[in-house]
Design an enzyme around this catalytic site. Structure first.
Site, PDB file in Angstrom:
ATOM      1  CB  CYS A  50      42.917  45.178  37.032  1.00  0.00           C
ATOM      2  SG  CYS A  50      42.861  44.159  35.546  1.00  0.00           S
ATOM      3  CB  ALA A  51      44.643  50.020  39.295  1.00  0.00           C
TER       4      ALA A  51
END
Length: 136
Positions: A50-51
């Site tokens: 996930c960013a």
């Protein structure tokens, strides 16, 4: 079949014509979710891929799956809340059979999330499937 909570989200989305309104809905849905305790924001609960920062804390009682989660990004926190509506209360043995892509597709999310958000969403779904496969 999706839960009543998820079906309510689908119905609400049908009334929202503008994607800005839908994004606000997801963000507000996440804001309404109880925050994950800081003590549970540890490497073991962190979702990689996930960013933004994402933590999922699974809970299996008997044969029923649920999870709590949190993120430092408001839209992702809202996506966690949507996933909770989809998965919480599902028997562990049935989690793998939930077609998350199809269910989320009913919301049109597949077409309106950035590539990074889509990758993060897939990573969260994969984590849920891994946890429930181990619990089964």
């Amino acid at each position: 079949m999706a839960s009543a909570a998820f079906e309510e989200i689908v119905e609400d989305f049908e009334f929202l014509e503008d994607w800005e309104d839908r994004y606000r809905y997801v963000i507000d849905y996440g804001k309404a979710m109880v925050a994950l305790e800081e003590a549970l924001k540890v490497p073991a609960t962190k979702v990689h891929g996930c960013a933004s920062q994402v933590w999922l804390h699974p809970n299996v009682k008997g044969d029923v799956f649920s999870f709590d989660g949190d993120s430092d990004a408001m839209i992702v926190r809202g996506l966690i809340a949507v996933l909770r509506a989809l998965y919480n209360g599902v028997p562990v043995a049935q989690v793998a059979g939930v077609d998350a892509n199809a269910e989320l597709g009913r919301l049109g999310l597949n077409d309106h999330l950035s590539a990074q958000r889509s990758n993060g969403l897939r990573a969260m779904i994969e984590r849920i499937r891994e946890v429930t496969a181990q619990a089964a």
